[in-house]
Each structure stands twice: as C-alpha cells, then as structure tokens.
Motif scaffolding. Structure first.
Motif, PDB file in Angstrom:
ATOM      1  N   ALA A  55       0.256 109.262  19.932  1.00 14.61           N
ATOM      2  CA  ALA A  55       1.587 109.272  19.327  1.00 14.61           C
ATOM      3  C   ALA A  55       2.503 108.262  20.004  1.00 14.61           C
ATOM      4  O   ALA A  55       3.276 107.557  19.344  1.00 14.61           O
ATOM      5  CB  ALA A  55       2.181 110.674  19.400  1.00 14.61           C
ATOM      6  N   GLN A  56       2.422 108.172  21.320  1.00 12.35           N
ATOM      7  CA  GLN A  56       3.264 107.222  22.044  1.00 12.35           C
ATOM      8  C   GLN A  56       2.918 105.782  21.689  1.00 12.35           C
ATOM      9  O   GLN A  56       3.794 104.916  21.641  1.00 12.35           O
ATOM     10  CB  GLN A  56       3.126 107.450  23.555  1.00 12.35           C
ATOM     11  N   GLN A  57       1.626 105.519  21.433  1.00 13.87           N
ATOM     12  CA  GLN A  57       1.199 104.163  21.113  1.00 13.87           C
ATOM     13  C   GLN A  57       1.224 103.879  19.609  1.00 13.87           C
ATOM     14  O   GLN A  57       0.869 102.779  19.189  1.00 13.87           O
ATOM     15  CB  GLN A  57      -0.232 103.936  21.644  1.00 13.87           C
ATOM     16  N   ALA A  58       1.619 104.872  18.800  1.00 13.38           N
ATOM     17  CA  ALA A  58       1.658 104.733  17.341  1.00 13.38           C
ATOM     18  C   ALA A  58       0.280 104.367  16.791  1.00 13.38           C
ATOM     19  O   ALA A  58       0.144 103.512  15.928  1.00 13.38           O
ATOM     20  CB  ALA A  58       2.697 103.697  16.919  1.00 13.38           C
ATOM     21  N   ILE A  59      -0.755 105.043  17.297  1.00 12.99           N
ATOM     22  CA  ILE A  59      -2.130 104.817  16.853  1.00 12.99           C
ATOM     23  C   ILE A  59      -2.538 105.932  15.904  1.00 12.99           C
ATOM     24  O   ILE A  59      -2.351 107.117  16.205  1.00 12.99           O
ATOM     25  CB  ILE A  59      -3.097 104.770  18.055  1.00 12.99           C
ATOM     26  N   THR A  60      -3.085 105.560  14.754  1.00 14.94           N
ATOM     27  CA  THR A  60      -3.595 106.529  13.790  1.00 14.94           C
ATOM     28  C   THR A  60      -5.103 106.663  13.959  1.00 14.94           C
ATOM     29  O   THR A  60      -5.813 105.658  13.994  1.00 14.94           O
ATOM     30  CB  THR A  60      -3.282 106.081  12.355  1.00 14.94           C
ATOM     31  N   TRP A  61      -5.575 107.907  14.086  1.00 18.82           N
ATOM     32  CA  TRP A  61      -7.009 108.166  14.265  1.00 18.82           C
ATOM     33  C   TRP A  61      -7.560 108.725  12.950  1.00 18.82           C
ATOM     34  O   TRP A  61      -7.097 109.737  12.461  1.00 18.82           O
ATOM     35  CB  TRP A  61      -7.232 109.172  15.394  1.00 18.82           C
ATOM     36  N   LYS A  62      -8.560 108.043  12.381  1.00 15.65           N
ATOM     37  CA  LYS A  62      -9.127 108.450  11.107  1.00 15.65           C
ATOM     38  C   LYS A  62     -10.617 108.752  11.257  1.00 15.65           C
ATOM     39  O   LYS A  62     -11.328 108.035  11.957  1.00 15.65           O
ATOM     40  CB  LYS A  62      -8.929 107.364  10.050  1.00 15.65           C
ATOM     41  N   PHE A  63     -11.073 109.804  10.571  1.00 17.06           N
ATOM     42  CA  PHE A  63     -12.483 110.160  10.534  1.00 17.06           C
ATOM     43  C   PHE A  63     -13.060 109.760   9.181  1.00 17.06           C
ATOM     44  O   PHE A  63     -12.375 109.853   8.157  1.00 17.06           O
ATOM     45  CB  PHE A  63     -12.678 111.666  10.751  1.00 17.06           C
ATOM     46  N   ILE A  64     -14.311 109.308   9.190  1.00 19.71           N
ATOM     47  CA  ILE A  64     -14.965 108.971   7.926  1.00 19.71           C
ATOM     48  C   ILE A  64     -15.336 110.259   7.202  1.00 19.71           C
ATOM     49  O   ILE A  64     -15.290 111.349   7.776  1.00 19.71           O
ATOM     50  CB  ILE A  64     -16.220 108.103   8.163  1.00 19.71           C
ATOM     51  N   ALA A  65     -15.708 110.132   5.932  1.00 19.06           N
ATOM     52  CA  ALA A  65     -16.023 111.309   5.115  1.00 19.06           C
ATOM     53  C   ALA A  65     -17.265 112.025   5.648  1.00 19.06           C
ATOM     54  O   ALA A  65     -18.221 111.385   6.098  1.00 19.06           O
ATOM     55  CB  ALA A  65     -16.251 110.886   3.671  1.00 19.06           C
ATOM     56  N   PRO A  66     -17.298 113.357   5.612  1.00 22.25           N
ATOM     57  CA  PRO A  66     -18.489 114.100   6.040  1.00 22.25           C
ATOM     58  C   PRO A  66     -19.697 113.761   5.171  1.00 22.25           C
ATOM     59  O   PRO A  66     -19.560 113.441   3.991  1.00 22.25           O
ATOM     60  CB  PRO A  66     -18.069 115.565   5.874  1.00 22.25           C
ATOM     61  N   HIS A  67     -20.857 113.838   5.764  1.00 20.71           N
ATOM     62  CA  HIS A  67     -22.129 113.578   5.083  1.00 20.71           C
ATOM     63  C   HIS A  67     -22.183 112.164   4.494  1.00 20.71           C
ATOM     64  O   HIS A  67     -22.892 111.925   3.512  1.00 20.71           O
ATOM     65  CB  HIS A  67     -22.388 114.613   3.975  1.00 20.71           C
ATOM     66  N   ALA A  68     -21.424 111.247   5.056  1.00 17.29           N
ATOM     67  CA  ALA A  68     -21.426 109.858   4.571  1.00 17.29           C
ATOM     68  C   ALA A  68     -21.469 108.904   5.760  1.00 17.29           C
ATOM     69  O   ALA A  68     -20.518 108.172   6.019  1.00 17.29           O
ATOM     70  CB  ALA A  68     -20.196 109.588   3.709  1.00 17.29           C
ATOM     71  N   PRO A  69     -22.583 108.907   6.522  1.00 16.01           N
ATOM     72  CA  PRO A  69     -22.641 108.046   7.716  1.00 16.01           C
ATOM     73  C   PRO A  69     -22.574 106.571   7.392  1.00 16.01           C
ATOM     74  O   PRO A  69     -22.223 105.770   8.257  1.00 16.01           O
ATOM     75  CB  PRO A  69     -23.990 108.416   8.345  1.00 16.01           C
ATOM     76  N   TRP A  70     -22.897 106.189   6.135  1.00 13.51           N
ATOM     77  CA  TRP A  70     -22.851 104.769   5.789  1.00 13.51           C
ATOM     78  C   TRP A  70     -21.422 104.236   5.771  1.00 13.51           C
ATOM     79  O   TRP A  70     -21.214 103.040   5.766  1.00 13.51           O
ATOM     80  CB  TRP A  70     -23.507 104.558   4.425  1.00 13.51           C
ATOM     81  N   TRP A  71     -20.427 105.136   5.755  1.00 11.44           N
ATOM     82  CA  TRP A  71     -19.035 104.677   5.821  1.00 11.44           C
ATOM     83  C   TRP A  71     -18.761 103.960   7.144  1.00 11.44           C
ATOM     84  O   TRP A  71     -17.871 103.125   7.216  1.00 11.44           O
ATOM     85  CB  TRP A  71     -18.088 105.866   5.664  1.00 11.44           C
ATOM     86  N   GLY A  72     -19.511 104.314   8.171  1.00 13.93           N
ATOM     87  CA  GLY A  72     -19.343 103.652   9.460  1.00 13.93           C
ATOM     88  C   GLY A  72     -20.290 102.481   9.644  1.00 13.93           C
ATOM     89  O   GLY A  72     -20.524 102.044  10.764  1.00 13.93           O
ATOM     90  N   GLY A  73     -20.827 101.969   8.532  1.00 16.82           N
ATOM     91  CA  GLY A  73     -21.806 100.895   8.632  1.00 16.82           C
ATOM     92  C   GLY A  73     -21.273  99.636   9.249  1.00 16.82           C
ATOM     93  O   GLY A  73     -22.005  98.900   9.914  1.00 16.82           O
ATOM     94  N   PHE A  74     -19.970  99.359   9.079  1.00 16.23           N
ATOM     95  CA  PHE A  74     -19.443  98.094   9.600  1.00 16.23           C
ATOM     96  C   PHE A  74     -19.354  98.078  11.116  1.00 16.23           C
ATOM     97  O   PHE A  74     -19.178  97.017  11.701  1.00 16.23           O
ATOM     98  CB  PHE A  74     -18.072  97.775   8.968  1.00 16.23           C
ATOM     99  N   TRP A  75     -19.455  99.227  11.783  1.00 18.59           N
ATOM    100  CA  TRP A  75     -19.582  99.188  13.251  1.00 18.59           C
ATOM    101  C   TRP A  75     -20.973  99.605  13.699  1.00 18.59           C
ATOM    102  O   TRP A  75     -21.462  99.116  14.710  1.00 18.59           O
ATOM    103  CB  TRP A  75     -18.516 100.058  13.920  1.00 18.59           C
ATOM    104  N   GLU A  76     -21.644 100.491  12.943  1.00 20.15           N
ATOM    105  CA  GLU A  76     -22.977 100.917  13.339  1.00 20.15           C
ATOM    106  C   GLU A  76     -23.965  99.752  13.302  1.00 20.15           C
ATOM    107  O   GLU A  76     -24.909  99.704  14.093  1.00 20.15           O
ATOM    108  CB  GLU A  76     -23.468 102.046  12.417  1.00 20.15           C
TER     109      GLU A  76
END
Length: 236
Positions: A55-76
């Motif tokens: 909150a102090q750094q104004a950082i938003t933390w987002k989770f990818i959709a459940p049962h969709a590991p390919w959503w994280g493909g651009f870092w995996e």
C-alpha cells in the motif's frame, strides 16, 4: 519464507528496477495446496506487513485465474529456459554462494540482452536492457586470447566458461521457443463457442478421470480480443 525476508527481496528488486505498478503471480488457490512450502508462501503474501508495504508503494498484486497456469506463460517460459540451461550447464558442480550469484547475474544480463525487435543497418535491435538501464548491458571480455584473462583466477575463468556455455544454449532454445510461439492454430471444426449452462468435467491432477468433478458455466468473461478467456464455474 518469512515475511521480513520476502520484503527484503522485494526491496532489493525495487532498488534495482524501480517500483512496479503491478505484480502478477500464480493463482491464489495454488497456495492452499497440501504442500507446506506453498502454505508458508501464502502466509507471507497475506501478512499484514506485506499489505502495508504494498500500500505504501502503491503496488497492485494480481493473481492469475485458477486452473489456468498458461496465463503465467509469459514468465514461466523464461523461468523454464533458465532452469533447463542451469541444470545442463552446472551439472554436478558445487559452487559457493558467491560463485552461484555471479553466474545468476551473468545469466540475467544474457536474458536481458536478447533482441526483441529486428535490427536495422543504422541501429541495433532493442533489448529488455534498453528499457531497464537505457543501454545494452556490457560484460567483461571473455575472449580466450585476451591478455586480461591471463591475470584472472582459474575460478573466474571457470565461471565465465559456464556463462558462455549457457548463452550459446539459450540462444538456440529461445529461437525454437519463438518459432513455436508464433505458430497459428486454427480451431477444430465443430468446436462451438462456450455458452452459459454448458457442463464440463473439471480436470484435476489429484485423481483419475473417472473421479473428476462436474462443473457448470455460470458466467463468461471476454478478453481484450473479444474471445472468451475465462469462465465462472459452479461445482458441487
């Protein structure tokens, strides 16, 4: 896997790369698995101290959709490339902390020096390093005939050889990954658009197919391209 250690790692990242506006990670349900390590990570992510820092750094933390590991493909994809090459390059070598950090930083420089645009005669191609430091990353000379190398220790020469080996392997593997990524796949004939009320089997790795749960589509969510990318499911 302590909150203070995690915040220290995040502070080091901010000190090197600047404050990110958004951080993406695997879906929240993954951290509720039976693995003790994942539960400990979830406790760190949900800690009050972590939320206060974000909150102090104004950082938003987002989770990818459940049962969709390919959503994280651009870092995996990048993580997998580093792991495979590290495993093959290091082998059974035993390194101390300084040696391992040196190799990892050199690998980081190699990854961030990959071209992401097509170079022209009058200009060099852009790399991630240009967006991080404003210019391409430079390293110490690694030419075996260079007079500088005669004054280096054998340990440093061994580390440089590992880095060179990694860079050569990564270039070949990354080009293959790019070729596979840009292949277009046409939808199968007869495959219709998802509709509300459709019933499916929810694929789960914890059991065989005959014990998978049934799920019904309750809501559809379109992506920026207008195609259905996620759905809300109702199970028993």
């Amino acid at each position: 896997m302590l909150t203070d250690r995690f915040l220290q790692a995040l502070q080091r990242f901010v000190g090197r790369r600047g404050v990110p506006s958004t951080i993406y990670t695997d879906n929240a349900t993954t951290f509720h698995a039976t693995h003790v390590e994942l539960k400990e990570v979830w406790q760190v992510l949900t800690a009050r101290k972590t939320h206060k820092y974000l909150a102090q750094q104004a950082i938003t933390w987002k989770f990818i959709a459940p049962h969709a590991p390919w959503w994280g493909g651009f870092w995996e994809r990048m993580v997998g490339s580093v792991k495979r090459c590290l495993r093959k390059v290091l082998g059974q070598s035993q390194l101390d902390e300084e040696g391992l950090n040196t190799i990892l930083v050199s690998i980081e420089a190699a990854l961030n020096s990959r071209p992401i645009t097509q170079g022209r005669e009058e200009s060099e191609p852009l790399t991630p390093a240009h967006f991080l430091v404003g210019d391409r990353l430079t390293t110490l000379p690694t030419d075996p005939e260079s007079p500088v190398r005669k004054d280096l220790s054998k340990e440093f020469q061994r580390l440089q050889k590992m880095v060179e080996h990694f860079w050569n392997r990564w270039k070949k593997e990354y080009l293959i990954l790019l070729k596979n990524f840009h292949e277009t796949h046409q939808p199968r004939p007869g495959s219709g658009r998802l509709q509300l009320g459709d019933v499916f089997l929810l694929q789960e790795d914890v059991g065989p197919r005959h014990v998978w749960r049934k799920a019904r589509i309750e809501d559809l969510h379109e992506g920026r391209d207008g195609k259905i990318r996620t759905v809300t499911l109702r199970t028993s």
